[in-house]
Motif scaffolding. Structure first.
Motif, PDB file in Angstrom:
ATOM      1  N   VAL A 105     -24.518 -12.287 -70.665  1.00  0.00           N
ATOM      2  CA  VAL A 105     -25.484 -13.295 -71.096  1.00  0.00           C
ATOM      3  C   VAL A 105     -24.754 -14.551 -71.572  1.00  0.00           C
ATOM      4  O   VAL A 105     -25.174 -15.678 -71.264  1.00  0.00           O
ATOM      5  N   SER A 106     -23.655 -14.381 -72.285  1.00  0.00           N
ATOM      6  CA  SER A 106     -22.867 -15.529 -72.728  1.00  0.00           C
ATOM      7  C   SER A 106     -22.354 -16.343 -71.547  1.00  0.00           C
ATOM      8  O   SER A 106     -22.396 -17.578 -71.572  1.00  0.00           O
ATOM      9  N   ALA A 107     -21.887 -15.662 -70.513  1.00  0.00           N
ATOM     10  CA  ALA A 107     -21.379 -16.351 -69.330  1.00  0.00           C
ATOM     11  C   ALA A 107     -22.472 -17.186 -68.678  1.00  0.00           C
ATOM     12  O   ALA A 107     -22.248 -18.346 -68.305  1.00  0.00           O
ATOM     13  N   VAL A 108     -23.672 -16.632 -68.551  1.00  0.00           N
ATOM     14  CA  VAL A 108     -24.783 -17.367 -67.942  1.00  0.00           C
ATOM     15  C   VAL A 108     -25.180 -18.554 -68.817  1.00  0.00           C
ATOM     16  O   VAL A 108     -25.352 -19.675 -68.319  1.00  0.00           O
ATOM     17  N   ALA A 109     -25.321 -18.338 -70.120  1.00  0.00           N
ATOM     18  CA  ALA A 109     -25.768 -19.403 -71.027  1.00  0.00           C
ATOM     19  C   ALA A 109     -24.775 -20.553 -71.095  1.00  0.00           C
ATOM     20  O   ALA A 109     -25.157 -21.728 -70.993  1.00  0.00           O
ATOM     21  N   VAL A 110     -23.505 -20.238 -71.240  1.00  0.00           N
ATOM     22  CA  VAL A 110     -22.500 -21.283 -71.399  1.00  0.00           C
ATOM     23  C   VAL A 110     -22.232 -22.001 -70.079  1.00  0.00           C
ATOM     24  O   VAL A 110     -22.055 -23.219 -70.057  1.00  0.00           O
ATOM     25  N   CYS A 111     -22.229 -21.280 -68.975  1.00  0.00           N
ATOM     26  CA  CYS A 111     -22.059 -21.900 -67.669  1.00  0.00           C
ATOM     27  C   CYS A 111     -23.225 -22.854 -67.407  1.00  0.00           C
ATOM     28  O   CYS A 111     -23.022 -24.013 -67.029  1.00  0.00           O
ATOM     29  N   SER A 112     -24.442 -22.387 -67.616  1.00  0.00           N
ATOM     30  CA  SER A 112     -25.622 -23.217 -67.388  1.00  0.00           C
ATOM     31  C   SER A 112     -25.608 -24.456 -68.277  1.00  0.00           C
ATOM     32  O   SER A 112     -25.871 -25.575 -67.817  1.00  0.00           O
ATOM     33  N   GLY A 113     -25.302 -24.272 -69.548  1.00  0.00           N
ATOM     34  CA  GLY A 113     -25.234 -25.403 -70.473  1.00  0.00           C
ATOM     35  C   GLY A 113     -24.147 -26.387 -70.109  1.00  0.00           C
ATOM     36  O   GLY A 113     -24.342 -27.604 -70.190  1.00  0.00           O
ATOM     37  N   GLY A 114     -23.002 -25.891 -69.693  1.00  0.00           N
ATOM     38  CA  GLY A 114     -21.900 -26.775 -69.307  1.00  0.00           C
ATOM     39  C   GLY A 114     -22.211 -27.585 -68.061  1.00  0.00           C
ATOM     40  O   GLY A 114     -21.927 -28.793 -67.999  1.00  0.00           O
ATOM     41  N   VAL A 115     -22.817 -26.949 -67.064  1.00  0.00           N
ATOM     42  CA  VAL A 115     -23.194 -27.657 -65.844  1.00  0.00           C
ATOM     43  C   VAL A 115     -24.280 -28.682 -66.157  1.00  0.00           C
ATOM     44  O   VAL A 115     -24.226 -29.822 -65.681  1.00  0.00           O
ATOM     45  N   LEU A 116     -25.248 -28.304 -66.984  1.00  0.00           N
ATOM     46  CA  LEU A 116     -26.307 -29.235 -67.368  1.00  0.00           C
ATOM     47  C   LEU A 116     -25.728 -30.451 -68.076  1.00  0.00           C
ATOM     48  O   LEU A 116     -26.110 -31.594 -67.794  1.00  0.00           O
ATOM     49  N   ARG A 117     -24.798 -30.229 -68.969  1.00  0.00           N
ATOM     50  CA  ARG A 117     -24.157 -31.350 -69.691  1.00  0.00           C
ATOM     51  C   ARG A 117     -23.499 -32.324 -68.725  1.00  0.00           C
ATOM     52  O   ARG A 117     -23.657 -33.536 -68.839  1.00  0.00           O
TER      53      ARG A 117
END
Length: 127
Positions: free
Chosen positions: A36-48
């Protein structure tokens, strides 16, 4: 990566340091937490990155991940809901929603799970 069995789980040594993984969170990160951390942080980083390229700089972002697991299927993760709270002065809500769709398409972790886990996203914008 090489994972070495320990008394209460497994460990691996990475560039940043030691990672301890265990089914018991008293002894390390639980496997589902890492996923879940991998999905959340990857998604947030790409969005940023997408928001920055679209000239919508942000001052802050938090990602809250809510997880649903099915105990009848070995506690399989069935749903992940990500809620972004984004702070910035030049944020256009419609453009942020389009950026979220684009981010999901370009996040490798989201794309890895998308066929087996329902991934939903919402956002709150603040100034």
């Amino acid at each position: 990566m090489i994972f070495q069995m320990k008394e209460n789980g497994f460990e691996t040594e990475l560039e940043y340091g030691k990672l301890t993984i265990s089914g018991n969170e008293a002894h390390g990160f639980r496997p589902y937490q890492l996923m879940v951390s991998a999905v959340a942080v990857c998604s947030g980083g790409v969005l940023r990155k997408i928001l920055e390229k679209q000239r919508m700089p942000i001052r802050d972002m938090t990602v809250e991940a809510n997880v649903t697991r099915n105990p009848e299927q070995a506690n399989k993760i069935t749903d992940i809901h990500l809620h972004y709270t984004i702070t910035g002065d030049e944020l256009n809500e419609a453009k942020v929603h389009k950026a979220m769709e684009l981010a999901q398409k370009h996040c490798p972790m989201a794309q890895t799970i998308i066929d087996s886990v329902t991934l939903t996203e919402t956002v709150t914008l603040t100034k």
